[in-house]
Design a protein around this motif. Sequence first.
Motif, PDB file in Angstrom:
ATOM      1  N   MET A   1      -2.513   7.834  -4.983  1.00  0.00           N
ATOM      2  CA  MET A   1      -1.189   7.328  -5.284  1.00  0.00           C
ATOM      3  C   MET A   1      -0.311   7.342  -4.043  1.00  0.00           C
ATOM      4  SD  MET A   1       1.317   7.682  -8.231  1.00  0.00           S
ATOM      5  CE  MET A   1       3.057   7.607  -8.077  1.00  0.00           C
ATOM      6  N   LYS A   2      -0.387   8.425  -3.265  1.00  0.00           N
ATOM      7  CA  LYS A   2       0.433   8.534  -2.070  1.00  0.00           C
ATOM      8  C   LYS A   2       0.094   7.421  -1.086  1.00  0.00           C
ATOM      9  CE  LYS A   2       1.144  11.567   1.866  1.00  0.00           C
ATOM     10  NZ  LYS A   2       0.736  12.789   2.528  1.00  0.00           N
ATOM     11  N   LYS A   3      -1.185   7.151  -0.910  1.00  0.00           N
ATOM     12  CA  LYS A   3      -1.622   6.137   0.045  1.00  0.00           C
ATOM     13  C   LYS A   3      -1.160   4.741  -0.385  1.00  0.00           C
ATOM     14  CE  LYS A   3      -5.800   5.078   2.585  1.00  0.00           C
ATOM     15  NZ  LYS A   3      -7.219   5.352   2.716  1.00  0.00           N
ATOM     16  N   SER A   4      -1.273   4.444  -1.658  1.00  0.00           N
ATOM     17  CA  SER A   4      -0.855   3.126  -2.131  1.00  0.00           C
ATOM     18  C   SER A   4       0.665   2.958  -2.026  1.00  0.00           C
ATOM     19  CB  SER A   4      -1.316   2.905  -3.563  1.00  0.00           C
ATOM     20  OG  SER A   4      -0.722   3.835  -4.435  1.00  0.00           O
ATOM     21  N   PHE A   5       1.414   4.034  -2.241  1.00  0.00           N
ATOM     22  CA  PHE A   5       2.870   3.979  -2.088  1.00  0.00           C
ATOM     23  C   PHE A   5       3.255   3.650  -0.647  1.00  0.00           C
ATOM     24  CE2 PHE A   5       6.719   6.336  -0.812  1.00  0.00           C
ATOM     25  CZ  PHE A   5       7.648   5.626  -1.550  1.00  0.00           C
ATOM     26  N   PHE A   6       2.608   4.311   0.311  1.00  0.00           N
ATOM     27  CA  PHE A   6       2.924   4.062   1.710  1.00  0.00           C
ATOM     28  C   PHE A   6       2.457   2.683   2.161  1.00  0.00           C
ATOM     29  CE2 PHE A   6       3.558   8.692   2.055  1.00  0.00           C
ATOM     30  CZ  PHE A   6       4.762   8.684   2.726  1.00  0.00           C
ATOM     31  N   ARG A   7       1.391   2.155   1.572  1.00  0.00           N
ATOM     32  CA  ARG A   7       0.955   0.798   1.910  1.00  0.00           C
ATOM     33  C   ARG A   7       1.992  -0.231   1.467  1.00  0.00           C
ATOM     34  NH1 ARG A   7      -5.561   0.515   0.903  1.00  0.00           N
ATOM     35  NH2 ARG A   7      -6.075   1.813   2.690  1.00  0.00           N
ATOM     36  N   ALA A  37      10.571   5.651  14.673  1.00  0.00           N
ATOM     37  CA  ALA A  37       9.907   6.847  14.165  1.00  0.00           C
ATOM     38  C   ALA A  37       9.587   6.706  12.679  1.00  0.00           C
ATOM     39  CB  ALA A  37      10.793   8.065  14.399  1.00  0.00           C
ATOM     40  N   TYR A  38      10.505   6.141  11.913  1.00  0.00           N
ATOM     41  CA  TYR A  38      10.275   5.930  10.488  1.00  0.00           C
ATOM     42  C   TYR A  38       9.105   4.975  10.247  1.00  0.00           C
ATOM     43  CZ  TYR A  38      10.994   4.005   5.838  1.00  0.00           C
ATOM     44  OH  TYR A  38      10.800   3.561   4.560  1.00  0.00           O
ATOM     45  N   ARG A  39       9.076   3.858  10.998  1.00  0.00           N
ATOM     46  CA  ARG A  39       7.978   2.900  10.851  1.00  0.00           C
ATOM     47  C   ARG A  39       6.641   3.534  11.218  1.00  0.00           C
ATOM     48  NH1 ARG A  39       9.255  -3.241  12.088  1.00  0.00           N
ATOM     49  NH2 ARG A  39       7.034  -3.200  11.739  1.00  0.00           N
ATOM     50  N   TYR A  40       6.638   4.360  12.265  1.00  0.00           N
ATOM     51  CA  TYR A  40       5.414   5.040  12.679  1.00  0.00           C
ATOM     52  C   TYR A  40       4.950   6.014  11.602  1.00  0.00           C
ATOM     53  CZ  TYR A  40       2.222   7.939  15.353  1.00  0.00           C
ATOM     54  OH  TYR A  40       1.124   8.642  15.774  1.00  0.00           O
ATOM     55  N   PHE A  41       5.874   6.781  11.028  1.00  0.00           N
ATOM     56  CA  PHE A  41       5.540   7.741   9.982  1.00  0.00           C
ATOM     57  C   PHE A  41       4.921   7.045   8.768  1.00  0.00           C
ATOM     58  CE2 PHE A  41       6.965   9.829   6.033  1.00  0.00           C
ATOM     59  CZ  PHE A  41       6.276  11.034   6.152  1.00  0.00           C
ATOM     60  N   VAL A  42       5.508   5.940   8.359  1.00  0.00           N
ATOM     61  CA  VAL A  42       4.996   5.189   7.203  1.00  0.00           C
ATOM     62  C   VAL A  42       3.622   4.602   7.529  1.00  0.00           C
ATOM     63  CG1 VAL A  42       5.388   3.189   5.721  1.00  0.00           C
ATOM     64  CG2 VAL A  42       7.251   4.742   6.232  1.00  0.00           C
ATOM     65  N   LEU A  43       3.462   4.074   8.730  1.00  0.00           N
ATOM     66  CA  LEU A  43       2.193   3.485   9.134  1.00  0.00           C
ATOM     67  C   LEU A  43       1.076   4.526   9.144  1.00  0.00           C
ATOM     68  CD1 LEU A  43       0.538   1.098  10.259  1.00  0.00           C
ATOM     69  CD2 LEU A  43       1.226   1.879  12.525  1.00  0.00           C
ATOM     70  N   VAL A  44       1.332   5.679   9.717  1.00  0.00           N
ATOM     71  CA  VAL A  44       0.311   6.725   9.792  1.00  0.00           C
ATOM     72  C   VAL A  44      -0.080   7.209   8.397  1.00  0.00           C
ATOM     73  CG1 VAL A  44      -0.086   9.105  10.553  1.00  0.00           C
ATOM     74  CG2 VAL A  44       0.901   7.453  12.116  1.00  0.00           C
ATOM     75  N   ASN A  45       0.883   7.351   7.518  1.00  0.00           N
ATOM     76  CA  ASN A  45       0.568   7.816   6.171  1.00  0.00           C
ATOM     77  C   ASN A  45      -0.125   6.743   5.327  1.00  0.00           C
ATOM     78  OD1 ASN A  45       1.428  10.550   6.016  1.00  0.00           O
ATOM     79  ND2 ASN A  45       3.497   9.800   6.264  1.00  0.00           N
ATOM     80  N   SER A  46       0.077   5.486   5.659  1.00  0.00           N
ATOM     81  CA  SER A  46      -0.608   4.437   4.911  1.00  0.00           C
ATOM     82  C   SER A  46      -2.058   4.295   5.358  1.00  0.00           C
ATOM     83  CB  SER A  46       0.118   3.100   5.052  1.00  0.00           C
ATOM     84  OG  SER A  46      -0.005   2.599   6.363  1.00  0.00           O
ATOM     85  N   LEU A  47      -2.382   4.736   6.555  1.00  0.00           N
ATOM     86  CA  LEU A  47      -3.741   4.626   7.070  1.00  0.00           C
ATOM     87  C   LEU A  47      -4.631   5.802   6.685  1.00  0.00           C
ATOM     88  CD1 LEU A  47      -3.045   3.297  10.654  1.00  0.00           C
ATOM     89  CD2 LEU A  47      -3.858   2.019   8.688  1.00  0.00           C
ATOM     90  N   ASP A  48      -4.046   6.941   6.405  1.00  0.00           N
ATOM     91  CA  ASP A  48      -4.850   8.143   6.079  1.00  0.00           C
ATOM     92  C   ASP A  48      -5.699   7.974   4.881  1.00  0.00           C
ATOM     93  OD1 ASP A  48      -2.540  10.615   7.250  1.00  0.00           O
ATOM     94  OD2 ASP A  48      -4.174   9.624   8.261  1.00  0.00           O
TER      95      ASP A  48
END
Length: 48
Positions: A1-7, A37-48
Amino acid sequence: MKKSFFRVLNKINKAVLPKLSGKDPNSLTSLQKGILAYRYFVLVNSLD
């Protein structure tokens, strides 16, 4: 769920927020650094 939210959030960010990839990070304002920084944080969490 977390990954799909960040995607989904990453897709929204790509459409709404400005692209700062061509600029020097040292010359950005503090607001632009926060957006980057916000865009980077979202990007990294969507890739995990």
